[in-house]
Enzyme design. Structure first.
Site, mmCIF file in Angstrom:
data_model
loop_
_atom_site.group_PDB
_atom_site.id
_atom_site.type_symbol
_atom_site.label_atom_id
_atom_site.label_comp_id
_atom_site.label_asym_id
_atom_site.label_seq_id
_atom_site.Cartn_x
_atom_site.Cartn_y
_atom_site.Cartn_z
ATOM 1 N N ARG A 156 -0.127 14.176 13.232
ATOM 2 C CA ARG A 156 0.769 14.192 12.014
ATOM 3 C C ARG A 156 0.833 15.547 11.208
ATOM 4 O O ARG A 156 0.127 14.977 10.139
ATOM 5 C CB ARG A 156 -0.308 13.266 11.746
ATOM 6 C CG ARG A 156 0.299 11.908 12.336
ATOM 7 C CD ARG A 156 -1.053 10.412 11.863
ATOM 8 N NE ARG A 156 0.102 10.099 10.881
ATOM 9 C CZ ARG A 156 0.175 8.543 9.628
ATOM 10 N NH1 ARG A 156 -1.485 8.500 9.761
ATOM 11 N NH2 ARG A 156 0.729 8.982 8.824
ATOM 12 N N CYS A 179 -5.399 11.955 12.471
ATOM 13 C CA CYS A 179 -5.985 10.530 12.263
ATOM 14 C C CYS A 179 -5.999 9.913 14.302
ATOM 15 O O CYS A 179 -6.682 11.056 15.206
ATOM 16 C CB CYS A 179 -4.734 10.061 11.533
ATOM 17 S SG CYS A 179 -3.142 9.715 12.736
ATOM 18 N N LYS A 186 0.948 -0.844 -0.459
ATOM 19 C CA LYS A 186 0.120 -0.034 -0.236
ATOM 20 C C LYS A 186 1.304 1.767 0.189
ATOM 21 O O LYS A 186 0.603 1.895 -0.282
ATOM 22 C CB LYS A 186 -0.622 0.045 1.499
ATOM 23 C CG LYS A 186 -1.755 1.350 1.327
ATOM 24 C CD LYS A 186 -2.544 1.091 2.681
ATOM 25 C CE LYS A 186 -1.277 1.083 4.268
ATOM 26 N NZ LYS A 186 -1.383 2.512 4.879
ATOM 27 N N ASN A 187 2.446 1.199 0.897
ATOM 28 C CA ASN A 187 2.607 2.402 0.538
ATOM 29 C C ASN A 187 3.594 3.259 0.076
ATOM 30 O O ASN A 187 4.141 3.359 -0.745
ATOM 31 C CB ASN A 187 3.057 2.314 2.437
ATOM 32 C CG ASN A 187 2.200 2.960 3.349
ATOM 33 O OD1 ASN A 187 1.128 2.913 3.301
ATOM 34 N ND2 ASN A 187 2.533 2.002 4.961
ATOM 35 N N ASP A 227 4.257 0.623 12.375
ATOM 36 C CA ASP A 227 2.837 -0.520 11.729
ATOM 37 C C ASP A 227 2.855 -1.629 11.990
ATOM 38 O O ASP A 227 1.785 -2.700 11.862
ATOM 39 C CB ASP A 227 2.956 0.127 10.294
ATOM 40 C CG ASP A 227 2.997 1.070 9.331
ATOM 41 O OD1 ASP A 227 3.417 1.313 8.722
ATOM 42 O OD2 ASP A 227 2.298 1.907 10.830
ATOM 43 N N ARG A 277 -8.485 -0.749 4.437
ATOM 44 C CA ARG A 277 -8.084 0.165 3.205
ATOM 45 C C ARG A 277 -7.022 0.309 3.457
ATOM 46 O O ARG A 277 -5.818 0.947 2.493
ATOM 47 C CB ARG A 277 -7.817 1.457 4.676
ATOM 48 C CG ARG A 277 -8.814 2.511 4.880
ATOM 49 C CD ARG A 277 -8.706 3.667 5.806
ATOM 50 N NE ARG A 277 -7.997 4.340 5.895
ATOM 51 C CZ ARG A 277 -6.879 5.642 5.799
ATOM 52 N NH1 ARG A 277 -7.432 6.101 6.919
ATOM 53 N NH2 ARG A 277 -5.751 6.315 5.266
HETATM 54 C C1 EPZ Z 1 4.321 6.812 6.609
HETATM 55 O O1 EPZ Z 1 3.164 8.132 6.882
HETATM 56 C C2 EPZ Z 1 3.100 5.746 6.264
HETATM 57 N N1 EPZ Z 1 2.135 6.401 5.790
HETATM 58 C C3 EPZ Z 1 2.236 5.239 8.136
HETATM 59 O O2 EPZ Z 1 2.118 4.195 7.496
HETATM 60 C C4 EPZ Z 1 3.802 4.800 9.017
HETATM 61 O O3 EPZ Z 1 3.159 5.057 10.429
HETATM 62 C C5 EPZ Z 1 4.771 6.147 8.841
HETATM 63 O O4 EPZ Z 1 4.946 5.917 7.803
HETATM 64 C C6 EPZ Z 1 5.739 5.373 9.579
HETATM 65 O O5 EPZ Z 1 6.194 4.134 9.230
HETATM 66 C C7 EPZ Z 1 2.377 5.880 4.506
HETATM 67 O O6 EPZ Z 1 3.559 5.975 3.760
HETATM 68 C C8 EPZ Z 1 0.756 6.442 3.365
HETATM 69 P P1 EPZ Z 1 6.149 9.782 8.687
HETATM 70 P P2 EPZ Z 1 3.847 9.415 7.397
HETATM 71 O O7 EPZ Z 1 6.259 10.793 7.961
HETATM 72 O O8 EPZ Z 1 5.017 9.417 6.304
HETATM 73 C C9 EPZ Z 1 6.138 13.185 11.915
HETATM 74 C C10 EPZ Z 1 0.047 2.650 7.643
HETATM 75 O O9 EPZ Z 1 -0.658 2.554 8.981
HETATM 76 N N2 EPZ Z 1 6.046 14.322 11.688
HETATM 77 O O10 EPZ Z 1 7.586 9.045 7.855
HETATM 78 O O11 EPZ Z 1 2.862 10.650 7.993
HETATM 79 C C11 EPZ Z 1 4.855 12.533 12.364
HETATM 80 O O12 EPZ Z 1 4.038 12.511 13.028
HETATM 81 C C12 EPZ Z 1 0.211 4.519 7.929
HETATM 82 O O13 EPZ Z 1 0.370 1.711 6.191
HETATM 83 C C13 EPZ Z 1 6.452 15.517 11.504
HETATM 84 O O14 EPZ Z 1 6.892 15.839 12.637
HETATM 85 O O15 EPZ Z 1 5.082 9.720 8.464
HETATM 86 C C14 EPZ Z 1 5.637 11.045 13.133
HETATM 87 O O16 EPZ Z 1 6.091 11.217 14.430
HETATM 88 C C15 EPZ Z 1 0.508 4.830 8.735
HETATM 89 N N3 EPZ Z 1 6.316 17.034 10.164
HETATM 90 C C16 EPZ Z 1 7.238 10.611 12.302
HETATM 91 O O17 EPZ Z 1 7.666 11.953 11.622
HETATM 92 C C17 EPZ Z 1 6.259 15.954 9.447
HETATM 93 O O18 EPZ Z 1 6.217 17.053 8.264
HETATM 94 C C18 EPZ Z 1 7.155 9.657 11.227
HETATM 95 O O19 EPZ Z 1 5.887 10.485 10.319
HETATM 96 C C19 EPZ Z 1 5.903 14.888 8.659
HETATM 97 C C20 EPZ Z 1 6.229 14.567 9.683
#
Ligand code: EPZ
Length: 420
Positions: free
Chosen positions: A121, A116, A22-23, A304, A396
């Site tokens: 996030r 969410c 998916k991702n 995840d 999803r």
């Molecule tokens: C991706 O989300 C995945 N989604 C998530 O999978 C996964 O949990 C996550 O990466 C972590 O591995 C997709 O790829 C579509 P991040 P993403 O940016 O990109 C903070 C699932 O279950 N952050 O790596 O949103 C954030 O709050 C989903 O399949 C900021 O602060 O995750 C988090 O604490 C859920 N500012 C950390 O970084 C930003 O601009 C990592 O988030 C971006 C992120």
């Protein structure tokens, strides 16, 4: 909204073919916006989130067709660069269109994603990164208004490793004028697969798979085809299902190299594993050992998989601590697992799990994708009947999970439609 009815207590055994990731798909699909023409992405999973991304792209004038897990994407007719709230509120990953739109069309109007189930996030790193590439960005009325005559190269250092921000900035940088260096880039396999796809479209990227990406911007990219990598989280979920039910489960069509942290923990918990080139077979132990995990960035234990591991440890012989260093409040599954008889206490960003002799079926509510996966897993081992409500969350990210579980011997059925 559909629900699942699960009658627990049956060891799972057999082989399950894992779907595309998916991702990965949610990054590859918007990447097609960077070129004019037709891209074909095979092994694309038939998921609600993929359909959400498809409808967002279609609202911009992209023409998409799906046939046997291949999505064909024609960007010739793109006529607007808007990602309205109606779409973005359904799925945070919609923000992935920002980088490609600004890079290719010089402007974009993208709704800020809502929160969410487990927290705000933010997308500040996405915005800051694209600003550094020369875009002027205004936040107005819940929207990101971005514009740039032509993006230019920059050195971008992410304080926190971010999958989405890395993907978005990478997709913007490939058409920027000059050199971009992204430091502390995410190295999740889905991001590496995105970098490789962009290279196949004519992008010039060094360091794919490492935390430093160097991009030489080009003037134009051409369409390309790709085979979507397998979904490591779906594979991990089925392996945990085998471990939890005392069964023997093989997952096929996986890359075991994407699962090293989880496989090590499953062995520590007492499972015996056989690993092939594209398969993993798990034999569950008669008794599970309590094994602590700390969810962290790749190649650490995936956040995840944190909820699924919590379900597994609910019936281990002893006490386990599960800590999430990525999301500090990703524990919405815990109150529902407690309804099934689990003994879990949340302390800051950790769950302290005291293993119990067994779980007992009950009605439980899905709150988010991986939480609902953990409730289904718990239902597979709980005595009696468990009803998991609002399974649109699971749809999803898992393709017909009940069909795949039934093929492994689970007693699970989907009851369509009523308001639960
Ligand atoms: C991706 O989300 C995945 N989604 C998530 O999978 C996964 O949990 C996550 O990466 C972590 O591995 C997709 O790829 C579509 P991040 P993403 O940016 O990109 C903070 C699932 O279950 N952050 O790596 O949103 C954030 O709050 C989903 O399949 C900021 O602060 O995750 C988090 O604490 C859920 N500012 C950390 O970084 C930003 O601009 C990592 O988030 C971006 C992120």
């Amino acid at each position: 909204m559909d629900k699942f009815i699960i009658r627990g207590g049956r060891p799972l055994s057999g082989t399950v073919e894992v779907s595309g990731a998916k991702n990965a798909s949610l990054a590859l699909m918007p990447a097609s916006l960077l070129a004019r023409g037709v891209c074909r992405l095979s092994n694309t999973p038939a998921l609600r989130d993929v359909k959400t991304m498809a409808s967002l792209l279609a609202s911009m004038g992209v023409y998409l067709t799906f046939n046997n897990h291949t999505v064909t994407i024609d960007t010739t007719g793109v006529h607007n660069q808007d990602a309205p709230y109606e779409h973005v509120k359904k799925m945070r990953a919609s923000i992935y269109v920002l980088g490609p739109l600004v890079a290719r069309y010089g402007h974009a109007r993208v709704s800020l994603p809502g929160g969410c189930a487990w927290g705000p996030r933010p997308v500040d790193m996405h915005i800051e990164g694209i600003k550094k590439l020369g875009a002027s960005i205004e936040l107005k009325g819940g929207y990101i208004l971005a514009s740039a005559r032509r993006l230019h190269g920059a050195r971008i250092h992410f304080d926190v490793s971010s999958v989405g921000a890395t993907g978005n900035v990478l997709m913007a940088a490939v058409l920027a004028k000059g050199t971009t260096v992204i430091e502390n880039a995410a190295i999740e396999p889905e991001i590496t697969s995105l970098a490789r796809y962009l290279v196949s479209m004519g992008a010039r990227i060094n360091g794919a798979g490492t935390s430093t990406l160097e991009i030489e911007g080009v003037d134009e990219l051409h369409p390309a085809d790709a085979i979507t990598i397998p979904d490591r989280i779906e594979a991990g979920t089925f392996l945990v299902a085998g471990a939890l039910t005392g069964g023997n489960v093989s997952v096929e069509g996986v890359d075991p190299g994407h699962l090293t942290a989880l496989l090590a923990k499953l062995e520590d918990a007492g499972c015996s594993l056989e690993t092939g080139a594209s398969s993993v077979t798990l034999h569950a132990p008669p008794e599970l050992r309590p094994i602590d995990v700390t969810a962290a960035i790749y190649p650490g234990f995936p956040t995840d998989m944190q909820a699924q591991w919590t379900a597994l440890m609910a019936v281990a012989k002893g006490t386990t601590v599960v800590t999430d260093t990525i999301y500090f409040d990703r524990f919405k599954h815990v109150p529902e697992l407690i309804r099934l008889g689990a003994d879990i206490e949340i302390k800051d960003n950790s769950a302290v799990i005291r293993g119990v002799a067994g779980l007992t079926g009950a009605k439980v509510m899905s709150t988010d994708l991986r939480a609902s996966a953990s409730l289904i897993l718990a239902g597979l081992v709980a005595e009696g009947s468990t009803e998991v409500l609002r399974v649109y969350h699971i749809d999803r990210g898992y393709e017909t999970i009940e069909v795949k579980l039934r093929a492994l011997g689970a007693d699970i059925e989907r009851v369509a439609g009523e308001e639960f």
